[in-house]
Design a protein around this motif. Structure first.
Motif, short mmCIF file in Angstrom:
data_model
loop_
_atom_site.label_atom_id
_atom_site.label_comp_id
_atom_site.label_asym_id
_atom_site.label_seq_id
_atom_site.Cartn_x
_atom_site.Cartn_y
_atom_site.Cartn_z
N LEU A 76 0.82 -1.21 0.00
CA LEU A 76 0.00 0.00 0.00
C LEU A 76 0.85 1.26 0.00
O LEU A 76 1.86 1.35 0.70
N SER A 77 0.42 2.25 -0.78
CA SER A 77 1.00 3.59 -0.74
C SER A 77 -0.14 4.58 -0.54
O SER A 77 -1.10 4.60 -1.32
N ILE A 78 -0.07 5.37 0.52
CA ILE A 78 -1.11 6.35 0.83
C ILE A 78 -0.68 7.71 0.31
O ILE A 78 0.41 8.21 0.65
N LYS A 79 -1.50 8.30 -0.53
CA LYS A 79 -1.16 9.59 -1.11
C LYS A 79 -0.93 10.64 -0.02
O LYS A 79 -1.72 10.77 0.91
N GLY A 80 0.16 11.37 -0.15
CA GLY A 80 0.46 12.43 0.80
C GLY A 80 1.18 11.98 2.05
O GLY A 80 1.54 12.80 2.89
N TYR A 81 1.41 10.66 2.16
CA TYR A 81 2.07 10.16 3.37
C TYR A 81 3.59 10.19 3.19
O TYR A 81 4.15 9.46 2.36
N HIS A 82 4.26 11.02 3.95
CA HIS A 82 5.72 11.12 3.94
C HIS A 82 6.17 11.33 5.38
O HIS A 82 6.25 12.46 5.86
N ALA A 83 6.46 10.25 6.06
CA ALA A 83 6.75 10.31 7.50
C ALA A 83 8.14 10.86 7.78
O ALA A 83 9.13 10.40 7.19
N ASP A 84 8.22 11.84 8.67
CA ASP A 84 9.49 12.39 9.13
C ASP A 84 9.83 11.95 10.54
O ASP A 84 10.96 12.13 11.00
#
Length: 452
Positions: A76-84
């Motif tokens: 799965l890839s969730i749009k807008g998900y970019h964890a810092d």
């Protein structure tokens, strides 16, 4: 009654740890006899014979901490998900997923995880569930899946304030209702704990409600000091470190599991030991989330019962133990540490944790123990003996080498074919639910290949 034999037998019983050509006699849900192949066949000539074909016969695995709700996230890839940071990981991925999980999605997730467990020789799980999209009935749906697939399961629901008071109360009620059902039904393959998410998502008021609803009936299963935000929140808002705060509310004790415990100090370790509370390490998840390394060596030195879980990063316990070992070596900057600790975690301590919740002995092949047995398709090309079993496990075996899985005497997989389960049909149903979940998360539709 049947005989499973003609293999290298690893028992984990110190009185008879290894037989070059051995097996077990299984009668009902228990092991009746352990011995050499020829002796067993002579003793029970009419019993059905299951041929291990020279593979390794050993106790099935126990996973002391996992999450069914994450099963449909593979790929799965969730749009807008970019964890810092760790909070981004939780809020942007895992909480996003569980907020969309309905009962149908929970069932599909459970089915997927159960199948994967069977294929990798895991017959007992301690699951920590969250499905804030639809809470009531979720533990009961998982229990039905566990019964259908034959996996021994200790279940709880993740209580949290993160989605408001009504959802929190529903989560508390789900735990309480499932504990009551387990007390009433007394199914030896099902058990209940009282679940809680990390402390930074649980108020004092909610802890008091959890303790009241549990009323001393079972232990708690809770995430503790997985990230530093847990520590900061406890200190800033409550003036106590996380483990001390749990003690203030009566959460600690010999039937409670603390997941992770990465950022615990010496005082907290002493408190965990004094209360005989259990801890479960999840090495791959910790490394993947970049939250740090569990202090396995100090926890062992303190005499704490420390088990091994996966946090659902994998369902392969052999994969998890490999990472646990190298993580401890890397963390200590020493090549000669960790071996005894990680092998004890998986092969001894997980069974001790299991004994807290299930009536039959697990993790060992001996008369009277539960017939949880697997056969690994492993043909060693170096010497193999009682003295170097764990070395072969760590450097030669993987969970996917499991060819036969038996739980409580029921054959779940034989020669890599699931027994009594239409795997194609199950996969098709799981795929439909995963497409729905992915679509809900990304506000679009997916085809069978996961493409928009």
């Amino acid at each position: 009654m049947y005989i499973l034999a003609n293999g290298r037998l690893i028992t984990r019983d110190p009185h008879l740890p290894y037989l070059q050509d051995g097996g077990v006699v299984i009668d009902g849900s228990k092991i009746l006899v352990v011995g050499k192949t020829r002796d067993l066949r002579s003793m029970y000539p009419d019993a059905e014979f299951i041929d291990a074909k020279g593979g390794v016969i050993m106790p099935a695995f126990i996973n002391a901490h996992t999450h069914i709700y994450s099963a449909l996230a593979r790929g799965l890839s969730i749009k807008g998900y970019h964890a810092d940071n760790f909070y981004d990981v939780l809020d942007g991925q895992w909480w996003a997923i569980d907020r969309k999980l309905t009962l149908a999605g929970t069932t599909a997730s459970a089915n997927a995880l159960m199948i994967d467990c069977i294929k990798q020789g895991v017959t007992t799980i301690f699951d920590h569930h969250a499905s804030y999209g639809e809470i009531p009935g979720s533990l009961f749906a998982i229990a039905e899946s566990a019964k259908r697939f034959g996996i021994r399961s200790c279940l709880c629901y993740e209580v949290s304030d993160r989605d408001g008071e009504e959802k929190c109360l529903q989560a508390i009620r789900e735990n309480a209702d499932f504990i009551t059902a387990c007390e009433k039904n007394k199914d030896p393959m099902l058990a209940a704990m009282f679940g809680g998410h990390a402390l930074f998502t649980i108020s004092d008021k909610t802890f008091d409600r959890m303790v009241e609803a549990n009323n001393g009936r079972t232990g708690f299963h809770i995430h503790v000091s997985e990230g530093m935000n847990d520590v900061y929140d406890s200190l800033q808002n409550y003036g106590r470190r996380p483990v001390q705060r749990l003690q203030d509310h009566g959460i600690l004790g010999p039937k409670t599991i603390l997941g992770h415990c990465i950022h615990v100090n010496s005082a907290e370790i002493d408190l965990i030991k004094q209360t005989q509370t259990m801890v479960v390490n999840n090495p791959e998840s910790n490394m993947g989330n970049a939250v740090g390394t569990c202090p396995v060596l100090p926890l062992f030195k303190a005499g704490i019962l420390l088990g091994l879980g996966t946090d659902a990063y994998t369902n392969d316990m052999l994969e998890s133990i490999k990472v646990a070992l190298i993580a401890q070596k890397q963390n200590a900057c020493l090549p000669n540490v960790g071996w005894n600790e990680v092998t004890t975690m998986l092969f001894q301590n997980n069974a001790k944790i299991g004994a807290k919740y299930f009536p039959d002995p697990l993790g060992v092949l001996k008369p009277g123990a539960s017939a949880d047995v697997i056969v690994m398709d492993y043909k060693p090309f170096t010497p193999f003996s009682a003295d170097n079993i764990d070395g072969h496990m760590l450097f030669g075996m993987t969970g996917r080498q499991c060819q036969t899985t038996i739980a409580a005497g029921s054959i779940l997989m034989r020669d890599r074919e699931l027994v009594g389960i239409d795997e194609e049909a199950e996969n098709a149903h799981i795929l439909e639910q995963s497409k729905k979940l992915w679509g809900d998360l990304n506000h679009c539709a997916y085809d069978d290949r996961g493409e928009i």
